[in-house]
Design a protein around this motif. Sequence first.
Motif, short mmCIF file in Angstrom:
data_model
loop_
_atom_site.label_atom_id
_atom_site.label_comp_id
_atom_site.label_asym_id
_atom_site.label_seq_id
_atom_site.Cartn_x
_atom_site.Cartn_y
_atom_site.Cartn_z
N ALA A 1 0.82 -1.21 0.00
CA ALA A 1 0.00 0.00 0.00
C ALA A 1 0.85 1.26 0.00
O ALA A 1 0.38 2.33 -0.38
N VAL A 2 2.11 1.14 0.46
CA VAL A 2 3.03 2.29 0.46
C VAL A 2 4.29 1.84 -0.27
O VAL A 2 5.31 1.53 0.34
N PRO A 3 4.25 1.79 -1.59
CA PRO A 3 5.35 1.17 -2.35
C PRO A 3 6.69 1.85 -2.20
O PRO A 3 7.73 1.21 -2.38
N ASP A 4 6.70 3.15 -1.89
CA ASP A 4 7.97 3.87 -1.77
C ASP A 4 8.55 3.81 -0.36
O ASP A 4 9.62 4.37 -0.11
N LEU A 5 7.86 3.17 0.57
CA LEU A 5 8.33 3.10 1.95
C LEU A 5 9.64 2.32 2.05
O LEU A 5 9.75 1.22 1.51
N GLN A 6 10.62 2.89 2.75
CA GLN A 6 11.84 2.16 3.07
C GLN A 6 11.68 1.51 4.43
O GLN A 6 11.23 2.15 5.39
N ILE A 7 12.05 0.24 4.52
CA ILE A 7 12.00 -0.48 5.79
C ILE A 7 13.43 -0.59 6.31
O ILE A 7 14.31 -1.16 5.65
N VAL A 8 13.65 -0.04 7.50
CA VAL A 8 14.99 0.03 8.07
C VAL A 8 14.97 -0.69 9.41
O VAL A 8 14.06 -0.51 10.21
N VAL A 9 15.97 -1.54 9.65
CA VAL A 9 16.04 -2.27 10.91
C VAL A 9 17.39 -2.05 11.58
O VAL A 9 18.39 -1.73 10.93
N GLY A 10 17.40 -2.23 12.89
CA GLY A 10 18.63 -2.13 13.66
C GLY A 10 18.42 -2.78 15.01
O GLY A 10 17.33 -3.24 15.34
N GLY A 11 19.48 -2.82 15.79
CA GLY A 11 19.37 -3.42 17.11
C GLY A 11 20.20 -4.67 17.25
O GLY A 11 20.72 -5.22 16.27
#
Length: 252
Positions: A188-198
């Motif tokens: 639904a939000v094709p331009d969203l970047q998914i960022v992870v850390g930890g």
Amino acid sequence: MLPPAWKVSSPRIGGGSLMSHDALIERFLEALVSGDRDAARGVVRDASPTLPEATDLIVDLFWPTYELIEKLNRNDQLSALSYRMSIRLLRVLADQTSASIVRAPSRNKRIFAVGGPTDADDLGVQMAVDMLEANGFTVAFAGGGIPADEILDHVHTNRPDALLMFCPSPQDLPAVRQVIDTIHEINAVPDLQIVVGGGVFNRADGLAEEIGADLWAADPLDLVDELVNHPDRKAEPEQRTVGRRRKTRTAA
């Protein structure tokens, strides 16, 4: 009291020597785990000649000390009391330092950040959020314990440029994976970047790639670097496999 086997290993900062930096972190850690508020504030004052900016304190004093506290706790080398005192006191100092951060002009990039369920998890994300704001990002930080459906609803309604999720322990990973899988499926939000850390991603090389994250970072400075230098990077379908190793980025 710190365990006898404890040893600082940290990079050189500012104009100071490696030895003086290690000694500074050791003093800071000792003050935190003993709950000595005056001593902890004194270390921060003493650090000002080599760490004059608020962001310097976060990157070169608060964050490495935070990681040491977490490591000692995982290895059962801190009592529950010392661990709680150290995290609470470091949180107070981080809050005070955050107020003096000089923020860069806006990048017109909005980030929605969520973290793990504990106070320590929140502290780690907070330092990352502070660094992002200092570098011109606009951040909404919800903390931890947010149900996956509420995270997804917020993303779909507010359409941020990036979703930042911190996963400090393996127990948190299924929820992070669920959110990422649902975002990819719905699109639904094709331009969203998914960022992870930890911590869990730092201790399991290749895990961030396997679950389909677009970007991942080991620490707050690395996080800023990734978001600034790779604003359009998206995960490829073949990225989501086990065993591929991310190339280590060399320092410029």
